[in-house]
Design a protein around this motif. Structure first.
Motif, short mmCIF file in Angstrom:
data_model
loop_
_atom_site.label_atom_id
_atom_site.label_comp_id
_atom_site.label_asym_id
_atom_site.label_seq_id
_atom_site.Cartn_x
_atom_site.Cartn_y
_atom_site.Cartn_z
N GLN A 48 -3.97 3.99 -0.27
CA GLN A 48 -4.33 3.45 1.04
C GLN A 48 -3.29 3.80 2.09
OE1 GLN A 48 -4.49 -0.84 1.17
NE2 GLN A 48 -4.81 -0.91 3.38
N TYR A 102 -0.51 -2.09 9.03
CA TYR A 102 -1.91 -1.69 8.86
C TYR A 102 -2.65 -1.45 10.17
CZ TYR A 102 -0.88 -3.46 4.21
OH TYR A 102 -0.30 -3.66 2.99
N ALA A 106 -2.97 -1.96 -8.99
CA ALA A 106 -2.51 -2.48 -7.70
C ALA A 106 -1.58 -1.50 -7.02
CB ALA A 106 -1.81 -3.83 -7.90
N ASN A 107 -0.64 -0.92 -7.76
CA ASN A 107 0.34 -0.01 -7.16
C ASN A 107 -0.31 1.28 -6.67
OD1 ASN A 107 2.38 -1.83 -7.76
ND2 ASN A 107 2.92 -0.83 -9.69
N TRP A 139 -2.73 0.74 -3.62
CA TRP A 139 -2.00 0.52 -2.37
C TRP A 139 -1.37 1.83 -1.89
CZ3 TRP A 139 3.30 -2.13 -1.48
CH2 TRP A 139 3.40 -2.56 -0.15
N SER A 175 1.99 -10.82 2.21
CA SER A 175 2.16 -9.53 1.55
C SER A 175 3.26 -8.74 2.27
CB SER A 175 0.83 -8.79 1.52
OG SER A 175 0.85 -7.73 0.59
N TYR A 176 2.98 -7.52 2.74
CA TYR A 176 4.00 -6.76 3.46
C TYR A 176 4.55 -7.58 4.63
CZ TYR A 176 6.42 -2.55 5.12
OH TYR A 176 7.38 -1.64 5.48
#
Length: 530
Positions: free
Chosen positions: A160, A38, A153-154, A157, A109-110
């Protein structure tokens, strides 16, 4: 604090950039590594203290842009390079100036997944990891839940990440259009689960097409075997986090040859604070994970004593932390669904009791024009607990409620709902929500689950709900709410047997679902002793 920007090269000669934070002291120090997509300046500060704070505790902190993100070179494809790149990065970080050669990793998360990937091939300097809020089984615990695509959610994301890729490529038109889509989710396109903006800018998509296509070989390639990781781990989760199922299963699958600790707060995916949804859980609910991680790293990287309990769970209702030597093994209490057949018309007609009753049929008519809306839980946004009596008053929501409890009830673990049902459609969905009905009449959800059936047969359908830990107070009641949709948390079922990527809006059907309350339709509650 000294901060430097440094670069390394992977085995295939791709440059990866990182910010390195040094302690304001002399000597050699262990390294804490975070690898994230990010922009490294963010450094997961949405939930963790700034890297400078970790550096002040006596660590060299490395925050690296993964391949194709931030200023790092290469092409970003979701998770596909993280095993090799993670291995190379750990070995590189161990050789930084003033490093003592020991490395730990943290992130959620990631950034949690990059820890698992880095650990798979066992780089020697990596001594411990602290993975938080992740799901190693990407197919079943991240992209899908019991066969249902986690749409909101999928898609959110994916938009983004695509917008960030467009920004890095200098494509301002694509960036602005994708950014607008992120603020106003496109949920009513020709193919609702695959909106036109994602098709238009497919060149910037890091994963969404693959997740919709759901090819088995794809999932197998990206699913790390947690049981093969021979490291001590501190696992962190949240009861309203989208990936809590994965966090718990990761903890349970981890090698017990090494110390495994677990912290689960009341938190959603972010932030990790005292208020989640409509409830303020008190000052004790605020995350203490920064200090817990330092104690963990001090033990494994510096040799300090570790006295933290192995399992710490925040119990909603009592709003306090409970400590265990392992994840608690609860006894099972059965609650059976009883009904007059009018459980969708009046919330007094459906009951949860400890005894089975004569068979009755409750009917749900799911209308795709007005699907039952999502409210809170672990997949919608915002997540958490909300007052849902207005949703329960809908005729396409069946409710079954216990009598007021005579004593407090402590629930901890995974709840299972078994529903005998059938449908007139080729495919149908079942959503199960558990709530506390408080003495003042408020209905506050605390756990839910979702299932997609690819047949219409009369059968028992098993729905594993979100793990939880809650005290239901004496005088309150427990309610099960059952519906055929939870939109936009999950993609609406078209009822025609097509996958979400193929179902066109014009094809969506009205679906009639029959639920049989006298045929062992039941809830299996994991109960803790007082």
């Amino acid at each position: 604090m000294l901060k430097q920007t440094v670069s390394m090269y992977t085995r295939d000669r791709v440059r990866l950039d990182a910010d390195v934070y040094y302690p304001d002291a002399e000597g050699e120090f262990p390294v804490l590594l975070m690898r994230q997509p990010y922009g490294r300046a963010i450094a997961s500060t949405v939930v963790y203290a700034h890297p400078s704070w970790y550096a002040a505790q006596g660590y060299i902190v490395v925050i690296q842009d993964v391949r194709g993100r931030g200023t790092s070179e290469g092409e970003f494809k979701l998770f596909e390079h993280e095993i090799e790149d993670g291995f190379d990065t750990v070995n590189w970080a161990a050789t930084l100036p003033r490093s003592n050669g020991k490395v730990g990793m943290y992130g959620f998360s990631y950034q949690g997944m990059t820890q698992l990937y880095a650990a798979l091939n066992r780089p020697e300097p990596l001594k411990t990891i602290c993975p938080a809020m992740l799901a190693p089984n990407l197919q079943h615990d991240w992209a899908y839940e019991n066969g249902a695509f986690c749409l909101f959610a999928n898609l959110g994301w994916a938009i983004q990440l695509a917008a960030e890729t467009a920004r890095l490529k200098g494509d301002e038109v694509a960036f602005l259009e994708l950014s607008q889509a992120a603020k106003n989710m496109p949920l009513s396109d020709l193919i609702p689960a695959y909106p036109e903006v994602m098709q238009k800018y497919a060149q910037y998509d890091a994963y969404y097409q693959d997740w919709l296509n759901s090819e088995e070989a794809y999932w197998q390639k990206l699913t790390p075997d947690v049981s093969s990781i021979e490291l001590p781990m501190l696992h962190i989760g949240g009861w309203f986090d989208t990936y809590m199922r994965g966090t718990l299963r990761s903890y349970q699958a981890s090698s017990k040859k090494h110390l495994q600790h677990l912290i689960v707060g009341v938190w959603a995916h972010l932030p990790w604070g005292r208020k989640v949804g409509a409830i303020d859980y008190g000052a004790d609910a605020v995350s203490f994970c920064d200090r817990a991680q330092i104690r963990w790293f001090d033990h494994f990287l510096k040799g300090s004593e570790l006295t933290d309990p192995p399992v710490q769970l925040f119990e909603m209702g009592s709003n306090q932390w409970r400590s265990f030597s392992e994840f608690p093994h609860s006894s099972e209490q059965l609650l059976f669904l009883n009904s007059s057949g009018l459980a969708g018309m009046d919330d007094r007609e459906g009951k949860l009791t400890t005894q089975q009753s004569n068979s009755a049929i409750d009917v749900i008519v799911h209308d795709p024009w007005r699907p039952v809306p999502a409210l809170g839980g672990h997949v919608a946004y915002p997540c958490g607990s909300f007052e849902r009596s207005a949703i329960d008053a809908r005729s396409d929501v069946l409710t079954y409620t216990t009598d007021p409890l005579e004593t407090d009830l402590h629930i901890a673990g995974e709840i299972v709902v078994e529903l005998y049902a059938s449908s007139d459609a080729a495919s149908f969905d079942l959503c199960a929500v558990l709530s506390e009905v408080q003495p003042n009449g408020s209905v506050m959800n605390f756990s839910q689950g979702y299932l997609r059936s690819e047949n219409s047969e009369r059968a028992a359908y098993r729905i594993v709900l979100q793990p939880t830990c809650i005290r239901i107070r004496q005088g309150s009641a427990i309610r099960l709410s059952v519906s055929g949709a939870c939109f936009p948390a999950y993609a609406v079922n078209a009822g025609i047997g097509k996958k979400p990527k193929d179902a066109r809006a014009i094809e969506f059907q009205i679906i009639t679902i029959e639920l049989y309350s006298g045929e062992s339709s039941q809830i299996r509650l994991p109960i803790l002793p007082e």
